[in-house]
Enzyme design. Sequence first.
Site, PDB file in Angstrom:
ATOM      1  CB  CYS A 172     -16.025  47.691  42.078  1.00  0.00           C
ATOM      2  SG  CYS A 172     -15.926  45.902  41.962  1.00  0.00           S
ATOM      3  CG  HIS A 309     -14.371  49.731  47.547  1.00  0.00           C
ATOM      4  ND1 HIS A 309     -15.479  49.993  46.775  1.00  0.00           N
ATOM      5  CD2 HIS A 309     -13.777  48.626  47.000  1.00  0.00           C
ATOM      6  CE1 HIS A 309     -15.558  49.093  45.794  1.00  0.00           C
ATOM      7  NE2 HIS A 309     -14.543  48.256  45.913  1.00  0.00           N
ATOM      8  CD  GLU A 320     -11.387  51.439  51.386  1.00  0.00           C
ATOM      9  OE1 GLU A 320     -12.222  52.364  51.264  1.00  0.00           O
ATOM     10  OE2 GLU A 320     -11.701  50.247  51.502  1.00  0.00           O
ATOM     11  CE  LYS A 338     -18.262  47.607  48.011  1.00  0.00           C
ATOM     12  NZ  LYS A 338     -18.163  49.068  48.234  1.00  0.00           N
ATOM     13  CG  HIS A 343     -18.519  44.465  46.033  1.00  0.00           C
ATOM     14  ND1 HIS A 343     -18.947  45.539  45.269  1.00  0.00           N
ATOM     15  CD2 HIS A 343     -17.155  44.458  45.917  1.00  0.00           C
ATOM     16  CE1 HIS A 343     -17.905  46.131  44.732  1.00  0.00           C
ATOM     17  NE2 HIS A 343     -16.809  45.490  45.099  1.00  0.00           N
ATOM     18  CG  PHE A 403     -11.145  43.037  39.610  1.00  0.00           C
ATOM     19  CD1 PHE A 403     -10.673  43.201  40.903  1.00  0.00           C
ATOM     20  CD2 PHE A 403     -11.612  41.789  39.236  1.00  0.00           C
ATOM     21  CE1 PHE A 403     -10.676  42.151  41.804  1.00  0.00           C
ATOM     22  CE2 PHE A 403     -11.624  40.726  40.129  1.00  0.00           C
ATOM     23  CZ  PHE A 403     -11.153  40.901  41.415  1.00  0.00           C
TER      24      PHE A 403
END
Length: 415
Positions: A172, A309, A320, A338, A343, A403
Amino acid sequence: MSFTTKKGCRVVVTGCGAVSALGNDWHTALKNLKAKKNFVKYMSDWDEKYPLLNTRLAAPIDFEIDKKKYPRKQIRGMGRVAQMALVATDNALADSGLLGCEEITQGRTGVAYGSSVGSVDPIMEWYSMHVTNDTSKVGSTTYIKAMPQTCAVNLEIFYHLTGRLIPTNTACTSGSLSIGYAYETIRAGIQDIMIAGGAEEFCAINSATFDILFSTSVKNKTPELTPTAYDVHRDGLVIGEGAGTLILEEYEHAVKRGAKIYAEVVGFGTTTDGSHITSPNRTTVARAIQLAIDDAGISPNDIGYINTHGTATTAGDIAETNATYDVFKRAVPCSTVKNYIGHTLGACGAIESWLTIEMMREGWFLPNINLKEVDPKCAPLDYIMGDGREIHTDYVMNNNFAFGGINTSLIFKRV
C-alpha cells in the site's frame, strides 16, 4: 554524454495522470467527489464462486486499453496492471508536455513505479505447471506480466527510458514510496525528470487476503454506505483498483521549458515499524510524519490539510489518527479518499497524492463520506464532513502505510 549532479535541487510536479473510479482527469474526479457517492459494488458472482468469503464488496473499474492507440506489439508484455500504469503515465506525460519528447530518452529521465504484485492471470499460468505438470499455458510473456516490477520495466521499455529505475513493490506504499524516492533522486541531482506512481489491478485474491484477517467490510447489503473510516461502526476495508502517475521534475529544468507546475514536493519521510508485519506502530508512523515535516523545514502548523490513509480498519484508524495527533497536537483537517473508491493498494499513494495536490489548487477538500460518529478511540482530529471544506493552504500532506510496517509521508507546497 557526461552527467553532472546538482545537490539540493528543488522538485516540482509538472504532470498528473490517473486511471481511477473517480475519473481519469480532475474535472471528472471533482464532480464525483462533490456528488458524495462511492463506487463500491456488490459482487454477485462471488456468491457462487467464493462462498466462503465474508465480504461481497469491491470497487473495480471499467478499464480496457485502447488497442488502436496501443498496438499489441507494444503492449504484449503488459498485463492489466501494467496497462493501467501505461495509460496513467501516458496521460501524465501528455499533461506535462513531455509525451513524445526525445529528451526523456537521453539518460536524465528515470522511473519509480510499483504495485503489490504483477498481474494475477499470468501468475496462475505460471503456477499451473506445478499442478498439471503441463507447461503449455506458460508463454513467452508470462513472467514479464507476472513479475513484481512489471509496471516499472514496461514503462521504461515503452518510453525508451535510459535513466534510473526504482521498482517500489511495497504493497500500500508502492505509489507513495515511488514519489518519495523519485523526489530524492531529483533533489540529489541524479535525474532531471522522474515518472513516479503506482498501480493495482483488481483481483478477488486481494479481498480474500484481508477477509481472512477479518479486515474487510461485510455491509454487503449496503455497498453505498461503506467503507466508513474513523466511524465507531466501521467494519473494515473494501478493495479497489487503478493507477496514478506524477511527473516530477527539477524546478529550473521545468521553468526553462515553460512547463505548467502543479506543486512543489518539499517533504518526504519514511520509516519501518520493526515490530509486526501487519499491525501498525503508532510511534514509527508518527516518526515518518515528523521526518517529512523536518525535511520540508516547516512547522506542523503550516500544514492545512492531511489526506489520511484511512483504511477503515480498527487498528489502522486508531494508530494513524493518534500518531498524527502526536505530531500535530491539534485538530488538523483531514479526510480519506478510500471511502469513495476503496483501497487501491499499490495505487493509493499515487492516486491520493494527485487528488491532494488538485484539492490544494482548487481550495476545496473532500469530506469523509459515510462518517457519522467518530470512534472515541481515534484522535481528536478535524474530520471533514458535510459538503467538504474550502481551505486555502500552502502546504498539504498525504500519508500512506503498508503491510511490512512501511510508513510514508509526503508534503506538497503550492507554487
